[in-house]
Design a protein around this motif. Structure first.
Motif, PDB file in Angstrom:
ATOM      1  N   ALA A 215       0.845  -1.193   0.000  1.00  0.00           N
ATOM      2  CA  ALA A 215       0.000   0.000   0.000  1.00  0.00           C
ATOM      3  C   ALA A 215       0.880   1.242   0.000  1.00  0.00           C
ATOM      4  N   ALA A 220      -0.082  -1.585  -5.311  1.00  0.00           N
ATOM      5  CA  ALA A 220      -1.271  -2.272  -4.816  1.00  0.00           C
ATOM      6  C   ALA A 220      -1.877  -3.082  -5.952  1.00  0.00           C
ATOM      7  N   SER A 321      -8.832  -1.568   8.974  1.00  0.00           N
ATOM      8  CA  SER A 321      -7.528  -2.185   9.199  1.00  0.00           C
ATOM      9  C   SER A 321      -7.223  -3.297   8.206  1.00  0.00           C
ATOM     10  N   ASP A 323      -5.974  -5.311   5.132  1.00  0.00           N
ATOM     11  CA  ASP A 323      -4.903  -5.140   4.162  1.00  0.00           C
ATOM     12  C   ASP A 323      -5.474  -5.427   2.774  1.00  0.00           C
ATOM     13  N   ALA A 325      -4.273  -4.235  -0.144  1.00  0.00           N
ATOM     14  CA  ALA A 325      -3.329  -4.020  -1.241  1.00  0.00           C
ATOM     15  C   ALA A 325      -3.240  -5.237  -2.141  1.00  0.00           C
ATOM     16  N   ASP A 326      -3.348  -6.437  -1.540  1.00  0.00           N
ATOM     17  CA  ASP A 326      -3.241  -7.671  -2.318  1.00  0.00           C
ATOM     18  C   ASP A 326      -4.607  -8.108  -2.836  1.00  0.00           C
TER      19      ASP A 326
END
Length: 373
Positions: A215, A220, A321, A323, A325-326
């Motif tokens: 990120a 991303a 919170s 994640d 990005a993946d």
């Protein structure tokens, strides 16, 4: 009176046309060699009464070609001409390479800038049957699949024809379909359909985004495409609701820019529910708003590819919170996010200087709870 040894100052004796008339005429060697007839001698004429002349044998001098030239002269001239042509050609190539006013090469495509903003739900995520969830949401009026990515009328610009503008819009649509609607891409099993539509200068950044997603505004994976973790969620129905617009303009000479702004609504269910019959509250809706900026030069249009300049993504319901990005990580039906975004965060802010790290999912984007009364 003329002195001794000097010719008299009188015209030469003898009538004009006499034997001395052609005394000043000089026959060069080539003229003499060119003569092909010779008169027979008196004795030869007595033996042969039919012919008075005979052909002269060729008496070419050594090195002579019999036509007034030298043997090998033509070959030497041809060789010299070939050398001159070769030198001229080499000089033209050299000047073309070294010319100080040679046009500069086309600029390379720049890196993609990404922003992925999770949208947290205000309460428990509603669940239900996909058809009913769509019916109670703003997505009820959306079109299904690629039909929701409509093309505007293509009009020529200052430097691009109508056909070229249409090509740019078509590539942008193909990218949206491949990166937002293709089932294999959504499941995360392939990225190839998206990769094939990108400018080669961006492929290194694209590949790194999937090898080591981060990120950081550059790498991303979810900035390039939409995908979920198949171990967590799966599509409850294959149909995706879509609505949005495409805009095209020529902002600089020789380049077209296309901006897309679309909302994609997916009906998802937990991965463990996909094998059995659907529960009444097993599915939930997940919304992804993607604003993408494309740029095209003539090479891109010819090769059916695009340079992706900017990707602004808002997706939820997700925890702030999470994640993302993946892969995007939806909050399942019947649950709530562990945390929420700060009060007053505007997820639709267009300012690029300070993009919010998390936003609140707008109530209108969520289906209303089922009326039990």
């Amino acid at each position: 009176m003329a002195g001794r040894g000097e010719p008299p100052d009188v015209p030469p004796e003898g009538p004009l046309g006499g034997d001395d008339e052609y005394r000043s005429v000089v026959f060069d060697e080539s003229f003499v060699r060119a003569a092909r007839l010779q008169e027979f001698s008196a004795r030869e004429r007595m033996n042969d009464h039919e012919r008075a002349v005979r052909s002269r044998p060729d008496r070419a001098a050594p090195g002579d070609d019999g036509r007034g030239g030298r043997r090998g002269t033509g070959a030497k001239q041809a060789l010299a001409l070939a050398l001159v042509v070769a030198l001229a050609f080499a000089m033209a190539i050299y000047l073309g390479v070294r010319h100080p006013y040679q046009p500069s090469p086309a600029p390379r495509a720049g890196p993609l800038r990404t922003s992925v903003v999770p949208l947290a739900p205000e309460g428990t995520v509603p669940g239900g049957v996909p058809a009913e969830l769509f019916e109670r949401s703003p997505a009820a009026q959306f079109r299904t699949g690629a039909e929701g990515v409509t093309l505007p009328a293509a009009r020529r610009t200052a430097h691009f024809s109508e056909g070229q503008v249409l090509s740019a819009l078509t590539v942008a649509k193909d990218y949206l379909v491949a990166s937002s609607l293709a089932p294999d891409v959504l499941r995360g099993s392939t990225v190839r359909p998206v990769r094939m539509l990108l400018d080669p200068d961006q492929l290194t950044q694209f590949d790194r985004s999937f090898v080591a997603p981060a990120a950081d505004g550059r790498h991303a994976a979810t900035g390039w495409l939409v995908r979920f973790d198949p171990a967590e969620v799966t599509l409850a129905v294959p149909q995706v609701r879509v609505q949005g617009v495409l805009r095209v303009e020529e902002r600089e000479s020789g380049r077209l820019e296309v901006t897309s702004d679309h909302t994609f609504v997916y009906a998802l269910r937990p991965a463990g529910d996909s094998a059995g019959p659907p529960r009444a509250d097993g599915a939930s809706l997940f919304s992804v708003r993607r604003e993408l900026h494309f740029r095209f030069d003539r090479d891109d249009l010819r090769m059916h590819r695009a340079e992706l300049l900017f990707s602004y993504v808002q997706a939820g319901p997700q925890a702030c919170s999470a994640d993302a990005a993946d892969r995007l990580r939806p909050v399942p039906a019947g649950e709530r996010a562990a945390d929420r975004g700060p009060d007053g965060t505007d997820p639709y802010a267009t300012g690029r200087a300070a993009v919010a790290l998390c936003g609140t999912l707008a109530p209108s984007a969520m289906p209303s709870p089922r009326d039990n009364g």
